[in-house]
Design a protein around this motif. Sequence first.
Motif, mmCIF file in Angstrom:
data_model
loop_
_atom_site.group_PDB
_atom_site.id
_atom_site.type_symbol
_atom_site.label_atom_id
_atom_site.label_comp_id
_atom_site.label_asym_id
_atom_site.label_seq_id
_atom_site.Cartn_x
_atom_site.Cartn_y
_atom_site.Cartn_z
ATOM 1 N N MET B 168 40.240 -48.127 26.418
ATOM 2 C CA MET B 168 41.709 -48.483 27.230
ATOM 3 C C MET B 168 42.606 -47.804 26.574
ATOM 4 S SD MET B 168 41.438 -52.300 28.397
ATOM 5 C CE MET B 168 40.529 -53.122 27.299
ATOM 6 N N ALA B 169 42.505 -47.833 25.116
ATOM 7 C CA ALA B 169 43.933 -47.194 24.414
ATOM 8 C C ALA B 169 44.233 -45.967 24.674
ATOM 9 C CB ALA B 169 43.717 -47.693 22.868
ATOM 10 N N THR B 170 43.105 -45.152 25.118
ATOM 11 C CA THR B 170 43.284 -43.573 25.398
ATOM 12 C C THR B 170 43.232 -43.468 26.703
ATOM 13 O OG1 THR B 170 40.772 -43.701 25.054
ATOM 14 C CG2 THR B 170 42.182 -43.249 23.242
ATOM 15 N N THR B 172 45.585 -43.794 30.194
ATOM 16 C CA THR B 172 46.983 -44.238 30.760
ATOM 17 C C THR B 172 47.045 -44.311 32.039
ATOM 18 O OG1 THR B 172 47.689 -42.713 28.840
ATOM 19 C CG2 THR B 172 49.453 -43.969 30.346
#
Lengths: 356, 708
Positions: B168-170, B172
């Motif tokens: 998720m962090a990577t 967008t």
Amino acid sequence: MGTYKQVIVAAGVALTLALTGCTSTRNEGAAEQGAATQPAGSGGLPAIASPQEVIAKSLGAMRGKKVQMITISGDGAALTRAWKERTVLGFREVGVDFTAINANFDTQVLAQQVQTAIDQKPDALILHNADLSGLAKLIQQAQSAGIYVIVLNLGSNAQSDAYIGPNWTAMVGKLAERAAADCKAMNKKDVAIISGFASDTGSLLTVESATQVFKDQGMNLVASQPGQYDPTKANEITRTLLQQHPGLCALIGNWDGMMSGAANAVAQAGKIGQVGVYTTDSSDVACDGIAKGTVAAAVNYGGGTTMGDDAVAVTQYLLQSGVTPGASRTALFTPTQIIDKSNYQLAGSCYAAAAQ
Amino acid sequence: MPKDAFALTGMSWRHRFSFQRSLAELLGKRWMEAMVPCLLLVSVLTYFGVTADGFLTLDNASTLSQNFAELGLVALGMTIVLIGGGIDLSVGAVFGVVNGFALIAFRLLDWPVPLVVAAAIALGALLGSVNGVLIAYAKTRPFITTLVTLLAYRTVAEYIDTMYSPRMATTTRIDPIWDMLGAGRLAGLTTQFVLLVVVALVVHVLLSRSRWGWRITAIGSSRTSARRAGMNLPAITFSTYAVAGALAGAAGLLTASRLEQSSASTGLGMEFAVLTAVVIGGVSLAGGRGTAMRALIGALTVAAISQGLTLQAQPRPLYSAVLAVILLVFAAADLKWGKNRGKAIQKIYMAPGRFRLRASPDIYQQGGVWELNDRLTGAQAIGLGELDGPEDVVLDERGRLYCGDRRGWLWRFDGPDSPAELVARVGGHPLGLVIDKDGNIAMCVAGMGLYGITPEGQVTPLATDVKRTWYRINDDSAIRLADDLDVAADGKIYFSDASTRFDGDEYFLDLIESRPNGRLLRYDPDTGQTTVVLRNYAFPNGICVSHDGASVLINSSNLYRIDRFHLAGPKAGQLEPFAENLPGIPDNINRASDGGYWVAFAGMRTPVWDLAISMPKFRRRMVKELPFDEWLVPNLNTSCVIKITEAGQVVESLWDGQQKDHAVITSMREHDGYLYLGGLTNDRLGRIALPQHEIPARAGSERVVSAP
């Protein structure tokens, strides 16, 4: 019943609106004032200037500026304390109004603190991120509000004015190679990774880099789990791993504060010398472990030694430069050095920060 | 404007006020419970407004409103569960799981935002339903059950964090609706805040206006009673947890869209902040008590503390410490308040006042009008064995008797020797009675008001309330102690409301309090309106329109006097003394056939009670410290009937020397040469024949004249 509530609510709303309405103009005024004294893009100094003039002009550009540092790690972490120690000292020297707060490992609190800080419109924010995307919106919001953002150690998807920290890929790669070499010397193959949060830059790159190195070196990666930067959690994970994998030879993780929990588990299991703990960062926690033999190797990447000073230097630069916040977007990498039994006693290898 | 009769008490203006009375009446207000949280909120806002630089800015208000909204949604859910008698400790974990799930659905699964919203709320409801099923159907204990699900859901949140956060962090994804949820503005207010207001209104209406809400309150107040009332306990209990889960889920969704980060610590310890919030707001941990607005006041307080401390750059643990202290204080106060409030009010509700009285006239003179006689002894008993407490008696043109009964009945006797016949069941104790020219009865019913009854027994309320006095703390709109009445020449009914502070069966408490709590009311049959014509009158009791119809006579049982209130003529609207400093407690007053008036003394004054009247502190101690049956009370069992002239001169008194058959005489009515006696606690009506010289119609004797 209904009427008096409506009255209270209405009065509250009216009061809030009235109060905020009065004070919001003050901030706008302050922003305009700041813009007036801010030299535009030139760096603030004339091409030729006497040393006295340099001091007067540069300090003049910074005096009374507001800088706030917000870290995800709490005061219990030597890293946080060391940063605070150095930044307080550095900013005091140049007359910057500096405060440091932390979220004590609570990501929601961190977001609230950063949002609150942005509302107060300081001149620069120094952030220690918890999540690659967590503060992304807020960093952009800060920059568009005219606030410089410097990110320490753990980067963000949203690019700040400056990132100061290690090249995690190279640093962890180096440490993993060392672990693989030690394992090979013991004729063992089982290795494990304990990362911090699941989604911060350091942890993501640690997992990625170490996994690759272990694969290249023919190691057998038995586990890769986030320890939430919590020594208790790392301890639990390690105890489980030691039971499940008797052949385990190396545990690698990306913070000594957390990995001290893993080191304790190894010591409690009586496996000192058989299972090596490898960690980034080299506070006295790591170096005590090295001295006792519970930690095989650590990495000094300047976290507690030079990074606080770096942050002050970069902030000074930004405050004087006149660069538009959000325009510079740079990453500044710190030197890394493996610390083990051979060199931990040398000056500059380890750091300690007094409790505050 | 009603005429003010306070001056009759002989006390100065400051005696109109009583701190104790105001306090007791304030404590009795339901909204008083909300005052403490409101004051705390104002104090917190003021404190941080002064000490935290930047607290009173629009930016801070917006940040505060976002945090408040997310906390508030969860607090609303918690409130519903608490009102229903449960507790949900898992809300923070549900919040965390849904936060993670929403991000997975939005970023990794690329679901359309409306679907993400629906799914997130549904997931919250599902997680809450697990609690609901276990608690409502498997009958497990709420505290331990939700503690277990808290741990279970927390594990799920950690799993989500471990498995999905890195990806998720990577990833967008930009979506306008998503941004609207997380960072948008609606009419200048943050989206979150607007949503909170909408949800809070819905919850408020559901809790206070819907069957579902009432049932939740009923269950939380008393499970046993709710079950006996036939409510489906499991279904309703289940629904509270499901709703709480859905609301926690909605909050988790909002946080997901605002912060866009999933972490194992999201929502960690939130149950603590939420519990503190609702307890501050006055939502009872014991169940059955709480409102949506209260939950929000508490949530705003907690959010403001969090925000203020953050602004002051205080260490985070201080926030938890502050909340812990507040929670402790308020939880203890909640317990004490709930347990002792009623008792405290009861102890101080009666706030004894003082009257300035003259010494009682000497009634022991030989040969005077007060000399004891046996004229009432041996009165013919009517309705003996049937009646219980006929306060008043009235006769119609055909000579039929009507009287009330403390069981709430109205009786009729065709003649003094006829059997009793039940006319109507009124529901309250009928006191004063009057018959109009059409044979309809109007009567004062204790605790109910003014009622009309046709001869056939049809009961209709004529006046049950008046317009409330805006500056009175106690709601004085209800007619609490309608006592006696009479019909004026224009058909308007004048009646007394003896006390605005005590109900019918507590009339003696008003006597003991000795404050001018009563009033004279006027009912207009043409408009149906009832107005107050005289206020601050001490225990107005008997009411009688004068022979000429130009004034109304009012008995004050507490001030031992009779006043004349002019209806017509040059003095219209004025109050004038008629007879002062009587030696007894005047109850009812009725016209006599000779142009004078009959007055019943329910009891005679005693020196010790006269002394007690002048000592409010003594009476305050007495009612506080002694059990009810040891109180010193006014004498209400030595009765007599007196005759008083139009000029206010007492000309004779009629006694029952035995004090047995008519222990208390509260009323008398003259009819065709006979005097009929009623008594509030008597078991009969009495009838005596009047001597010929007292009956001018028959004897043609002169009117009794006395000097003014």
